[in-house]
Design a protein around this motif. Structure first.
Motif, PDB file in Angstrom:
ATOM      1  N   ARG A 152      -6.437  32.733 -32.806  1.00 24.97           N
ATOM      2  CA  ARG A 152      -7.285  31.631 -32.209  1.00 24.97           C
ATOM      3  C   ARG A 152      -8.035  31.353 -33.506  1.00 24.97           C
ATOM      4  NH1 ARG A 152     -12.057  34.442 -32.335  1.00 24.97           N
ATOM      5  NH2 ARG A 152     -12.131  36.855 -32.453  1.00 24.97           N
ATOM      6  N   GLU A 153      -8.549  30.165 -33.290  1.00 26.35           N
ATOM      7  CA  GLU A 153      -9.255  29.271 -34.047  1.00 26.35           C
ATOM      8  C   GLU A 153     -10.885  30.121 -34.305  1.00 26.35           C
ATOM      9  OE1 GLU A 153      -9.797  25.285 -33.232  1.00 26.35           O
ATOM     10  OE2 GLU A 153      -7.969  24.668 -34.345  1.00 26.35           O
ATOM     11  N   MET A 154     -11.447  30.261 -35.475  1.00 26.01           N
ATOM     12  CA  MET A 154     -12.740  30.865 -35.637  1.00 26.01           C
ATOM     13  C   MET A 154     -13.696  29.551 -35.617  1.00 26.01           C
ATOM     14  SD  MET A 154     -11.640  33.350 -38.877  1.00 26.01           S
ATOM     15  CE  MET A 154     -13.274  33.573 -39.346  1.00 26.01           C
ATOM     16  N   THR A 155     -13.939  29.351 -34.574  1.00 28.98           N
ATOM     17  CA  THR A 155     -14.982  28.234 -34.240  1.00 28.98           C
ATOM     18  C   THR A 155     -16.229  28.556 -34.633  1.00 28.98           C
ATOM     19  OG1 THR A 155     -15.143  28.687 -31.972  1.00 28.98           O
ATOM     20  CG2 THR A 155     -13.342  27.060 -32.647  1.00 28.98           C
ATOM     21  N   GLY A 156     -17.079  27.484 -34.623  1.00 29.58           N
ATOM     22  CA  GLY A 156     -18.628  27.804 -34.969  1.00 29.58           C
ATOM     23  C   GLY A 156     -19.107  28.234 -36.552  1.00 29.58           C
ATOM     24  N   LEU A 157     -18.092  28.048 -37.363  1.00 28.04           N
ATOM     25  CA  LEU A 157     -18.486  28.597 -38.733  1.00 28.04           C
ATOM     26  C   LEU A 157     -19.341  27.247 -39.430  1.00 28.04           C
ATOM     27  CD1 LEU A 157     -14.929  29.713 -40.133  1.00 28.04           C
ATOM     28  CD2 LEU A 157     -16.648  30.850 -39.281  1.00 28.04           C
ATOM     29  N   PRO A 158     -20.216  27.841 -40.205  1.00 31.95           N
ATOM     30  CA  PRO A 158     -21.466  26.737 -40.719  1.00 31.95           C
ATOM     31  C   PRO A 158     -20.807  26.023 -41.893  1.00 31.95           C
ATOM     32  CG  PRO A 158     -21.671  28.975 -41.890  1.00 31.95           C
ATOM     33  CD  PRO A 158     -20.551  28.912 -40.635  1.00 31.95           C
ATOM     34  N   GLY A 159     -21.552  24.723 -42.151  1.00 33.61           N
ATOM     35  CA  GLY A 159     -21.166  23.960 -43.382  1.00 33.61           C
ATOM     36  C   GLY A 159     -19.666  23.539 -43.245  1.00 33.61           C
ATOM     37  N   VAL A 160     -19.257  23.267 -44.529  1.00 36.40           N
ATOM     38  CA  VAL A 160     -17.992  22.525 -44.624  1.00 36.40           C
ATOM     39  C   VAL A 160     -17.288  23.406 -45.596  1.00 36.40           C
ATOM     40  CG1 VAL A 160     -18.766  20.235 -44.221  1.00 36.40           C
ATOM     41  CG2 VAL A 160     -18.643  21.255 -46.437  1.00 36.40           C
ATOM     42  N   ASP A 161     -15.705  23.417 -45.472  1.00 40.11           N
ATOM     43  CA  ASP A 161     -14.856  24.098 -46.202  1.00 40.11           C
ATOM     44  C   ASP A 161     -15.037  25.591 -46.272  1.00 40.11           C
ATOM     45  OD1 ASP A 161     -12.582  24.286 -48.176  1.00 40.11           O
ATOM     46  OD2 ASP A 161     -14.069  24.400 -50.084  1.00 40.11           O
ATOM     47  N   PRO A 162     -14.996  26.115 -45.195  1.00 40.74           N
ATOM     48  CA  PRO A 162     -15.056  27.489 -44.819  1.00 40.74           C
ATOM     49  C   PRO A 162     -13.856  28.507 -45.442  1.00 40.74           C
ATOM     50  CG  PRO A 162     -14.244  26.574 -42.708  1.00 40.74           C
ATOM     51  CD  PRO A 162     -14.563  25.601 -43.742  1.00 40.74           C
ATOM     52  N   LEU A 163     -14.372  29.250 -46.628  1.00 44.46           N
ATOM     53  CA  LEU A 163     -13.395  30.136 -47.026  1.00 44.46           C
ATOM     54  C   LEU A 163     -13.487  31.709 -46.769  1.00 44.46           C
ATOM     55  CD1 LEU A 163     -13.569  28.742 -50.597  1.00 44.46           C
ATOM     56  CD2 LEU A 163     -11.967  28.004 -49.049  1.00 44.46           C
ATOM     57  N   PRO A 164     -12.783  32.234 -45.837  1.00 40.03           N
ATOM     58  CA  PRO A 164     -12.752  33.603 -45.431  1.00 40.03           C
ATOM     59  C   PRO A 164     -12.189  34.408 -46.573  1.00 40.03           C
ATOM     60  CG  PRO A 164     -11.357  32.385 -43.740  1.00 40.03           C
ATOM     61  CD  PRO A 164     -11.568  31.436 -45.216  1.00 40.03           C
ATOM     62  N   ASN A 165     -13.063  35.327 -46.632  1.00 42.49           N
ATOM     63  CA  ASN A 165     -12.748  36.498 -48.148  1.00 42.49           C
ATOM     64  C   ASN A 165     -12.066  37.667 -47.409  1.00 42.49           C
ATOM     65  OD1 ASN A 165     -14.231  34.814 -49.557  1.00 42.49           O
ATOM     66  ND2 ASN A 165     -15.716  36.252 -50.594  1.00 42.49           N
ATOM     67  N   GLU A 166     -12.594  38.087 -46.450  1.00 40.82           N
ATOM     68  CA  GLU A 166     -11.828  39.552 -46.064  1.00 40.82           C
ATOM     69  C   GLU A 166     -11.997  39.712 -44.421  1.00 40.82           C
ATOM     70  OE1 GLU A 166     -11.474  42.638 -49.616  1.00 40.82           O
ATOM     71  OE2 GLU A 166     -12.800  43.139 -48.155  1.00 40.82           O
ATOM     72  N   VAL A 167     -11.278  40.677 -43.995  1.00 41.33           N
ATOM     73  CA  VAL A 167     -11.403  41.077 -42.670  1.00 41.33           C
ATOM     74  C   VAL A 167     -11.412  42.400 -42.605  1.00 41.33           C
ATOM     75  CG1 VAL A 167      -8.891  40.639 -42.177  1.00 41.33           C
ATOM     76  CG2 VAL A 167     -10.689  40.737 -40.149  1.00 41.33           C
ATOM     77  N   ASN A 168     -12.061  43.243 -41.479  1.00 40.19           N
ATOM     78  CA  ASN A 168     -11.872  44.683 -41.677  1.00 40.19           C
ATOM     79  C   ASN A 168     -11.101  45.136 -40.395  1.00 40.19           C
ATOM     80  OD1 ASN A 168     -13.447  44.783 -39.333  1.00 40.19           O
ATOM     81  ND2 ASN A 168     -15.405  45.839 -40.350  1.00 40.19           N
ATOM     82  N   PRO A 169     -10.882  46.416 -40.272  1.00 33.88           N
ATOM     83  CA  PRO A 169     -10.087  46.965 -39.085  1.00 33.88           C
ATOM     84  C   PRO A 169     -10.852  46.721 -37.783  1.00 33.88           C
ATOM     85  CG  PRO A 169     -10.420  48.644 -40.941  1.00 33.88           C
ATOM     86  CD  PRO A 169     -11.281  47.640 -41.125  1.00 33.88           C
ATOM     87  N   SER A 170     -11.758  46.286 -37.822  1.00 32.14           N
ATOM     88  CA  SER A 170     -12.460  45.793 -36.430  1.00 32.14           C
ATOM     89  C   SER A 170     -12.352  44.409 -35.959  1.00 32.14           C
ATOM     90  CB  SER A 170     -13.983  46.098 -36.283  1.00 32.14           C
ATOM     91  OG  SER A 170     -13.939  47.708 -36.362  1.00 32.14           O
ATOM     92  N   GLY A 171     -11.624  43.645 -36.972  1.00 34.20           N
ATOM     93  CA  GLY A 171     -11.785  42.334 -36.936  1.00 34.20           C
ATOM     94  C   GLY A 171     -12.778  41.372 -37.432  1.00 34.20           C
ATOM     95  N   VAL A 172     -13.825  41.919 -37.995  1.00 37.61           N
ATOM     96  CA  VAL A 172     -14.959  41.245 -38.544  1.00 37.61           C
ATOM     97  C   VAL A 172     -14.512  40.643 -39.876  1.00 37.61           C
ATOM     98  CG1 VAL A 172     -17.403  41.412 -39.455  1.00 37.61           C
ATOM     99  CG2 VAL A 172     -16.485  42.991 -37.435  1.00 37.61           C
TER     100      VAL A 172
END
Length: 376
Positions: free
Chosen positions: A122-142
């Motif tokens: 599913r799309e991670m909507t609502g991220l701020p700014g432009v060019d969002p770069l995810p760094n990590e995800v934890n075992p709870s999906g955060v």
């Protein structure tokens, strides 16, 4: 049994449609973090960020002598791993392998995708700014990451994406922006804070060094703490569930214990990850190694070069030297077992891992790049 390790032939697999050369050029999260943690004390004086995105570079270290200890033994692994092509650019996998953050094939202008337990992403909507770069995800999906404030902006917005919503990370006093680097299972986050200062590097205006390392504890929520000051130049890369933080201090691999004490790992040239009680990376004498945070002991991994942690105490990396330099492998309890890979591959770059999943970028004929995933 030897058939289990028969090397895969990519001609029998569908060709990946991912533009991997473009993906590598974007300098996504883990590539940027691993390069930063390999800087020397001289280079640590200035952090240069152009257009809000770090320049891509080959993260393979310079050639080093073969480790003095013998190469790890090779035997039939308890895991049987199958190789498959990758149709998405993978940015993060949680330590259990349940959650994966990816980008669609044509990702321009579209948000990253989060999938759980193999379900449709599913799309991670609502991220701020432009060019969002995810760094990590934890075992709870955060998921943690950062975005440029505006196109071509050097300053970024640190954020946390959980349960379909996004929160901005709180700024420490006097900071103008932050960059989260890692999150543990509890939800503690570490990163860097900047005050917006600049410096001149050969006539080019660049960002000044960070104010210091930052901790956003899971409890109490919404709070922020400074872990180090500007002069210490501690750059966090990973955080364990007990709060130990591994990274680099003035160019030296360093672990910060939960009690606030810093341990410099002089035997290591750089760290590549941390899992449980162990920080791991490359040794000054050559080869790989890991350091036990609890006991202070160091274990030589021989010619196995670790890149990422997997489940059940395993590490994914490459066997350096011998007949198969740079061949992808999984290490466990003193044994490194090569992963099935195409004979035509000239080089391998392990990028992510978690649970029983490993991803890598492979290069063929000097120029052609493809991504693969091993499911074990």
């Amino acid at each position: 049994m030897n058939d289990l390790l028969k090397m895969a032939d990519f001609e029998e697999l569908p060709r990946s449609t991912v533009d991997l050369d473009a993906a590598v050029r974007t300098g996504r999260a883990r590539e940027r973090r691993n390069r930063v943690l390999q800087v020397t004390a001289v280079a640590a004086a200035v952090l240069v960020v152009a257009a809000g995105v770090a320049l891509a570079a080959d993260r393979r270290p310079a050639p080093r002598p073969v480790a003095p200890s013998p190469s790890p033994s090779v035997s039939m692994p308890p895991w049987v791993c199958a190789v498959e092509p990758v149709e998405f650019q993978i940015d993060a996998i949680d330590p259990t392998g349940r959650f994966t953050v990816t980008w669609p094939v044509h990702s321009s202008g579209r948000p990253p995708l989060l999938s759980a337990d193999g379900a449709a992403p599913r799309e991670m909507t609502g991220l701020p700014g432009v060019d969002p770069l995810p760094n990590e995800v934890n075992p709870s999906g955060v998921v943690i990451g950062s975005s440029s404030r505006e196109p071509l902006s050097r300053e970024r917005i640190g954020w946390v994406h959980r349960d379909g919503g996004t929160e901005h990370l709180r700024l420490p006093e006097q900071a103008s922006w932050v960059e989260p680097r890692a999150i543990n299972a509890r939800g503690d986050i570490v990163g860097l804070a900047y005050d917006g200062s600049t410096t001149d590097v050969g006539g080019i205006t660049a960002l000044g060094p960070p104010m210091g390392a930052v901790l956003w504890p899971a409890s109490p929520p919404g709070t922020v703490q400074m872990l180090s000051g500007r002069g210490e130049y501690f750059e966090p890369g990973w955080i364990t569930d007990d709060g130990s933080v591994a990274g680099s201090a003035n160019g030296t691999p360093t672990v910060r214990r939960p009690d606030g004490t810093f341990v410099r790992l002089a035997e290591f040239s750089n760290l590549t990850g941390i899992s449980g009680d162990w920080a791991f990376g490359f040794m000054q004498a050559g080869g790989g190694g890991r350091y036990n945070i609890r006991t202070g002991s160091t274990e030589d991994l021989g010619t196995f070069m670790p890149w990422v942690a997997l489940g059940e105490g395993r590490l994914a990396g490459e066997i350096d030297g011998g007949r198969d330099p740079g061949r992808p492998a999984i290490w466990h309890a003193g044994t490194a077992e090569p992963l099935p890979s195409p004979a035509q591959a000239e080089s391998t770059r392990i990028t992510h891992g978690g649970g029983r999943t490993v991803t890598a970028v492979m290069r063929f004929n000097g120029v052609q790049t493809r991504a693969v995933t091993w499911r074990c």
